[in-house]
Design an enzyme around this catalytic site. Structure first.
Site, PDB file in Angstrom:
ATOM      1  N   GLY A 184       0.818  -1.202   0.000  1.00  0.00           N
ATOM      2  CA  GLY A 184       0.000   0.000   0.000  1.00  0.00           C
ATOM      3  C   GLY A 184       0.856   1.257   0.000  1.00  0.00           C
ATOM      4  O   GLY A 184       1.946   1.302  -0.580  1.00  0.00           O
ATOM      5  N   SER A 185       0.394   2.266   0.686  1.00  0.00           N
ATOM      6  CA  SER A 185       1.078   3.565   0.649  1.00  0.00           C
ATOM      7  C   SER A 185       2.420   3.580   1.373  1.00  0.00           C
ATOM      8  O   SER A 185       3.174   4.562   1.236  1.00  0.00           O
ATOM      9  CB  SER A 185       0.167   4.648   1.231  1.00  0.00           C
ATOM     10  OG  SER A 185      -0.971   4.819   0.414  1.00  0.00           O
ATOM     11  N   THR A 186       2.752   2.536   2.127  1.00  0.00           N
ATOM     12  CA  THR A 186       4.089   2.493   2.734  1.00  0.00           C
ATOM     13  C   THR A 186       5.169   2.359   1.654  1.00  0.00           C
ATOM     14  O   THR A 186       6.352   2.581   1.923  1.00  0.00           O
ATOM     15  CB  THR A 186       4.227   1.314   3.727  1.00  0.00           C
ATOM     16  OG1 THR A 186       4.054   0.078   3.033  1.00  0.00           O
ATOM     17  CG2 THR A 186       3.194   1.418   4.840  1.00  0.00           C
ATOM     18  N   PHE A 187       4.739   2.029   0.420  1.00  0.00           N
ATOM     19  CA  PHE A 187       5.673   1.877  -0.698  1.00  0.00           C
ATOM     20  C   PHE A 187       5.962   3.218  -1.367  1.00  0.00           C
ATOM     21  O   PHE A 187       6.906   3.336  -2.152  1.00  0.00           O
ATOM     22  CB  PHE A 187       5.063   0.901  -1.712  1.00  0.00           C
ATOM     23  CG  PHE A 187       5.970   0.480  -2.836  1.00  0.00           C
ATOM     24  CD1 PHE A 187       7.140  -0.216  -2.586  1.00  0.00           C
ATOM     25  CD2 PHE A 187       5.647   0.779  -4.154  1.00  0.00           C
ATOM     26  CE1 PHE A 187       7.970  -0.612  -3.630  1.00  0.00           C
ATOM     27  CE2 PHE A 187       6.466   0.380  -5.199  1.00  0.00           C
ATOM     28  CZ  PHE A 187       7.632  -0.322  -4.936  1.00  0.00           C
TER      29      PHE A 187
END
Length: 624
Positions: free
Chosen positions: A323-326
């Site tokens: 998700g947005s941790t990437f």
């Protein structure tokens, strides 16, 4: 007296027979004497040695298994007394009647009873057979009291493995269990054939089984012609297994376990410079003591059917879209490509159009104009759709691999998975299809084919925070007093201004109002963390659901809810630790995962001085 002719014939016949018999007797005596001379004189030394070997029997003794401790020496796995009951078949007139009496004290299931009877029939009658083990003291004492009424029953005390923290450490330390037929294939280790001997089956118990096992001892006993022991002549207890020291801080581990109570989730905390794993939790766990004593079918079925999958080590084998941790990875790839100015604004209206298809931002009405810093701080999807389109999947893939994604990291706990980082070449080779630009957009926000493990996310964060060094995780600190050295770690060649920009944006995520994790900041001065939230979809959202906006995660069946993720490093001004949190179907990275990370990281920072003191003492001891 004169003999007539007939008598003379009889005399001569008798004389010949007597001579023949005498000759045969002489020959037999000569042969016997020669054989006795050969055996008693010529072969005397050889047969004396063989007779001594038959009289003196050498029996293998299992060594005491080595302990496993945390970085402070607190015992995580030990050995305890094993109260057990043995049966000597020759000492009981009726085995089944004896077992009937014993079963009033010690429960003996039909399967266990059948095994005892089978062993009694196939083994020498004087050899003890294991009936039951790991009895509690009250039961063992009762067996001792009734021993006179239980012919052939012998109470005995041995050693067994003990896991005092049970489920809290099950996936890390693993467990031991009895040797199976498969374990014996291609191996000629006599220890494996000892009754009741156990070997490591998972975790550190398996990875360092040989080191923990130690060296076998031996008992020299005098036996009679039937093999029955008369007395013990000498005993070598062997060498206990090596003590294994882990990098874990058990106080942090316990807090992380408590914070994940009731969830299907993972927490990984590591030192960003030396790779020491401070805590690694996969929830829920299981009790490794059950496998040591022999798990019941009921418990085994419960573990297999649990929707939270307690047998899976989610920290190293759970594979999730990041998700947005990437997004920090994509941002750095874009910065290094030079294809977008980090100060350039991209307008977010809430959706991004590519051909006839619309890609939506998590914020329905959009974020407005966003530069790279703001897009990370507010986790704007539209900005990263545009960035991904410009730089392409190949640059994203290359950057992801530099951060340790898409491959194993050499972690010492068995079972680590690679995750997955897609590429154009992979899709053509495996599916025979071209890569689509829409798939690039989805990869730009950490969705689609992309899969990561919580351990990889922690390593990714550590490499962001430490200036781009290729740190890898380790959990084994010492084996038998010998330090397991890691590093030095090579530079990955990241743009330092690019890393500084990403770290500053992550600082804003947690410490600037409006940041997606501002509510989960650490307010104490000097302990501030810099983070990135993530919410990963596990199902496709229909147009009707998106337009109405009525159906929320909490209204869905558990398996349909989004995964909640959070990564962080701390302290902001002098980074030292990285953390990743993944909560399966936790709905929201900011609402579910970030508060867990905050509480755990605060504990990590509070205990930092104790770890430093312990490290210095350990170094002084080795140097001394």
């Amino acid at each position: 007296m004169l003999m007539d002719g007939k008598d003379n014939v009889r005399y001569k016949t008798f004389s010949r027979r007597a001579a023949l018999i005498g000759g045969l007797q002489f020959a037999a005596f000569t042969a016997l004497a020669s054989r006795m001379y050969y055996l008693q004189i010529i072969k005397s030394g050889e047969y004396t040695m063989l007779a001594e070997e038959n009289r003196i029997n050498k029996r293998l003794l299992a060594p005491l298994r080595g302990e496993i401790v945390d970085r402070f020496g607190d015992v995580l796995v030990s050995n305890r007394q094993n109260f057990r009951v043995m049966l000597v078949p020759e000492q009981t007139p009726h085995i089944e009647a004896t077992l009937d009496k014993l079963s009033r004290i010690v429960p003996l299931p039909d399967r266990q009873r059948a095994r005892i009877i089978k062993d009694a029939r196939t083994s020498p009658s004087f050899l003890p057979i294991l009936v039951a083990e790991n009895l509690d003291w009250e039961t063992f004492a009762e067996v001792n009291i009734h021993e006179p009424d239980l012919p052939g029953i012998v109470p005995d005390v041995g050693d067994t493995r003990h896991y005092p923290y049970g489920p809290d450490l099950a996936h890390v330390v693993g467990y031991v269990a009895a040797v199976s037929e498969k374990d014996l294939e291609g191996k000629d280790d006599p220890l494996l054939k000892l009754p009741g001997f156990r070997i490591g089956k998972s975790g550190i118990e398996r990875e360092l089984d040989q080191e923990l096992r130690g060296r076998a001892g031996a008992s020299h006993v005098e036996v009679n012609a039937y093999g029955r022991v008369i007395r013990e002549l000498a005993k070598d207890p062997g060498v206990p297994g090596a003590q294994v020291s882990l990098t874990l801080d058990m106080e942090v581990q316990k807090l992380a376990t408590e914070r994940l109570r009731g969830e299907s989730a993972s927490v990984v905390v590591m030192d960003i410079y030396n790779g020491d794993v401070i805590a690694i939790v996969s929830a829920p766990g299981f009790d490794p003591n059950d496998f040591n004593v022999g798990i019941s079918q009921k418990k085994w079925d419960a573990l297999l059917n649990d929707p939270y999958n307690p047998l899976l080590n989610k920290s190293i084998a759970g594979q999730y879209p990041p998700g947005s941790t990437f997004k920090p990875v994509v941002a750095l790839a874009a910065y290094e490509s030079g294809m977008i100015d980090p100060n350039q604004k991209v307008f977010c209206s809430g959706k991004y159009s590519l051909g006839s298809h619309d890609f939506h931002c998590w914020k329905k009405h959009g974020h407005g104009a966003m530069d790279m810093h703001d897009a990370i701080m507010h986790s704007c999807d539209v900005y990263f759709y545009e960035v991904a389109k410009r730089i392409g999947i190949d640059r994203i893939e290359a950057m992801a691999r530099r951060f340790g994604l898409g491959d194993t990291l050499g972690f010492e706990v068995p079972g680590e998975k690679k995750g997955f980082v897609p590429s154009q070449g992979w899709k053509r080779a495996t599916r025979g299809e071209p890569w689509h630009q829409g798939e690039t957009l989805i990869a730009g926000i950490g969705q689609g084919f992309l899969l990561t493990t919580p351990l990889q996310l922690a390593v990714m964060t550590a490499r962001l925070a430490n200036g781009g060094k290729a740190v890898t995780p380790r959990i084994v600190r010492q084996v038998g007093g010998k330090l397991d050295q890691h590093g030095p770690y090579p530079e990955l060649g990241f743009s330092q201004p690019g890393l500084a920009l990403v770290r500053k944006a992550m600082d804003s995520v947690s410490n600037v109002p409006g940041g997606t994790a501002y509510r989960s900041r650490i307010a104490e001065e000097g302990m501030e963390l810099a983070g990135k939230t993530g919410t990963a979809q596990v199902r496709r959202i229909s147009r009707a659901e998106r337009e109405t906006g009525v159906l929320k995660n909490e209204d869905l069946e558990w398996r349909q809810r989004d995964h909640a993720l959070f990564i962080a490093f701390a302290p902001v001004d002098a980074p030292r630790y990285a953390i990743s949190v993944v909560v399966e179907h936790g709905s929201s990275g900011s609402g579910t995962a970030a508060p867990i990370a905050r509480d755990v990281m605060k504990k990590v920072l509070e205990r930092h001085p104790q770890r430093e003191i312990a490290m210095r003492r350990s170094n002084e001891w080795r140097e001394g």
